[in-house]
Design a protein around this motif. Structure first.
Motif, mmCIF file in Angstrom:
data_model
loop_
_atom_site.group_PDB
_atom_site.id
_atom_site.type_symbol
_atom_site.label_atom_id
_atom_site.label_comp_id
_atom_site.label_asym_id
_atom_site.label_seq_id
_atom_site.Cartn_x
_atom_site.Cartn_y
_atom_site.Cartn_z
ATOM 1 N N TYR A 16 1.725 2.623 14.369
ATOM 2 C CA TYR A 16 2.977 2.438 13.631
ATOM 3 C C TYR A 16 3.760 1.197 14.047
ATOM 4 O O TYR A 16 4.733 0.837 13.396
ATOM 5 C CB TYR A 16 3.867 3.674 13.810
ATOM 6 C CG TYR A 16 3.170 4.951 13.416
ATOM 7 C CD1 TYR A 16 2.877 5.231 12.087
ATOM 8 C CD2 TYR A 16 2.772 5.873 14.387
ATOM 9 C CE1 TYR A 16 2.213 6.393 11.729
ATOM 10 C CE2 TYR A 16 2.115 7.044 14.026
ATOM 11 C CZ TYR A 16 1.838 7.292 12.708
ATOM 12 O OH TYR A 16 1.178 8.447 12.353
ATOM 13 N N THR A 40 -1.892 -1.912 9.350
ATOM 14 C CA THR A 40 -1.811 -0.496 9.717
ATOM 15 C C THR A 40 -3.085 0.235 9.326
ATOM 16 O O THR A 40 -3.652 1.008 10.105
ATOM 17 C CB THR A 40 -0.599 0.170 9.046
ATOM 18 O OG1 THR A 40 0.605 -0.477 9.490
ATOM 19 C CG2 THR A 40 -0.530 1.646 9.391
ATOM 20 N N THR A 215 3.143 8.087 7.245
ATOM 21 C CA THR A 215 2.991 6.645 7.083
ATOM 22 C C THR A 215 3.538 6.175 5.740
ATOM 23 O O THR A 215 4.175 5.122 5.656
ATOM 24 C CB THR A 215 1.514 6.258 7.202
ATOM 25 O OG1 THR A 215 0.953 6.863 8.362
ATOM 26 C CG2 THR A 215 1.364 4.755 7.303
ATOM 27 N N GLY A 336 -3.365 8.588 7.871
ATOM 28 C CA GLY A 336 -2.464 7.509 8.229
ATOM 29 C C GLY A 336 -2.815 6.204 7.529
ATOM 30 O O GLY A 336 -1.934 5.470 7.076
#
Length: 380
Positions: A16, A40, A215, A336
């Motif tokens: 993150y 990410t 996310t 994520g």
């Protein structure tokens, strides 16, 4: 517990840490912010893939050895991320980070299920889960603060000595005794695999959904939040920090919530989280509305992880605990990675919030329906 929790915040936080750095990364690598979201996703995808192999690695080399080696290698790759001068090189190094970090979550959960006495397990899992889930907040806050002090490159370099120290501490405090390896050698695998892909599949689905929601929502706020929030670094920092007390509350009430069976506890937590994410869709146009909604979401999130992990560990048993946790880690990180791309399909916070709240509501139904009439075997 302290070592696992604190180091987990550093390791998982690397997923993150790129969210607040999107403008800086985009400029440094010569792309727009939408493309920079792959910083990410690249980390999350390789993190997820290596999670699948963490069980086999642990059985061959030992849980402690794999954890220590993974964190040490992560420190080395992290030191090179700020040196990337192109988009391709940057993504490759972020993927390298995920490759070595991916063993952490599944092996830590398997270790806890094997070593923590059953009466204390819900509290232990809540503490560890809250710390690692809290990295979506703490990681962003740390990233934003450090970027203001030492620049986006320094944000990664500051992490390197913490990872090295963490690897040394893990080697010192973790037990070399590995019950999962002994149990695995003494048991058959066919029935365990059927149980993992059958009865545990709904738990993996809800884990993937939860991770993608985390996310997706925070990425959408960074990209499409209210102008008075996105254009004000201090306001954004305050927004992220207001969710931290929700995680603290989750840890404090863990002993009380631990008395509730894991599956209904998870369903209730998903209900709270769904209400919070729905609030981001309804009231996401204001900073106050976002802060209140994200607080409620993190309050539910603090109870989701421990409940799902406990249910997986109990159902899989010691013989399949590592593999079950590895599959769970895989789904979390695939979620994520997917979550970072979901906001691009909506282009606004409202659409992301309403869509993800519907998915979380579906998780509640899934847990309730699959839990009816199910008898959980006693924990070995």
């Amino acid at each position: 517990m302290a070592a696992i929790s604190l180091l987990g915040m550093v390791v998982v936080g690397q997923l993150y840490v790129a969210i607040p750095l999107l403008p800086d990364i985009a400029r440094a690598w010569g792309v727009d912010q939408d493309a920079a979201t792959w910083a990410t996703s690249a980390y999350a995808v390789t993190y997820a893939v290596i999670s699948l192999f963490s069980g086999g690695l642990a059985r061959r080399f030992g849980t402690r050895n794999v954890l220590v080696a993974g964190v040490g290698a992560l420190a080395v790759v992290t030191a090179f991320v700020p040196l990337a001068e192109s988009f391709g090189a940057g993504l490759a190094l972020r993927a390298g980070q995920g490759l070595f970090a991916g063993v952490y979550v599944p092996l830590v959960y398997a270790y806890l299920n094997a070593h923590i006495p059953a009466p204390k397990l819900p509290t232990a899992l809540t503490i560890v889960s809250a710390c690692m889930a809290g990295t979506i907040v703490v990681g962003q806050v740390e990233s934003q603060v450090l970027a203001a002090l030492v620049g986006w490159r320094g944000t990664f370099w500051v992490t390197v000595p913490l990872l090295v120290a963490g690897a040394l501490v893990l080697h010192r405090v973790l037990s070399s005794v590995d019950p999962a390896r002994t149990a695995d050698a003494a048991s058959g695998k066919g029935a365990g695999r059927r149980r993992l892909w059958g009865g545990l599949l709904p738990l993996y689905v809800v884990g993937l959904t939860c991770a993608s929601t985390m996310t997706a929502v925070y990425t959408s706020v960074q990209l499409y939040g209210p102008p008075e929030l996105v254009d004000d670094g201090r306001a954004m920092l305050t927004l992220r920090a207001t969710a931290v007390p929700a995680l603290v509350i989750g840890v404090l009430v863990a002993p009380l919530l631990g008395r509730i069976p894991a599956r209904p506890r998870g369903a209730g937590a998903f209900t709270v989280a769904a209400a919070g994410i729905c609030g981001t869709g309804l009231f996401g146009g204001t900073t106050t509305g976002l802060a209140a909604s994200l607080f409620l979401f993190m309050l539910g999130l603090a109870a989701i992880g421990p409940a799902i992990v406990q249910e997986i560990g109990t159902a899989a048993g010691p013989a399949n605990g590592v593999m079950a946790a590895a599959l769970y880690g895989f789904t979390l990180n695939i979620g994520g990675g997917l979550g970072a791309q979901i906001p691009l399909a909506f282009g606004e916070v409202r659409g992301v919030g309403l869509f993800m709240s519907a998915l979380l509501a579906g998780c509640v139904v899934l847990l309730v329906v699959t839990g009816r009439g199910r008898r959980t075997a006693p924990r070995a």
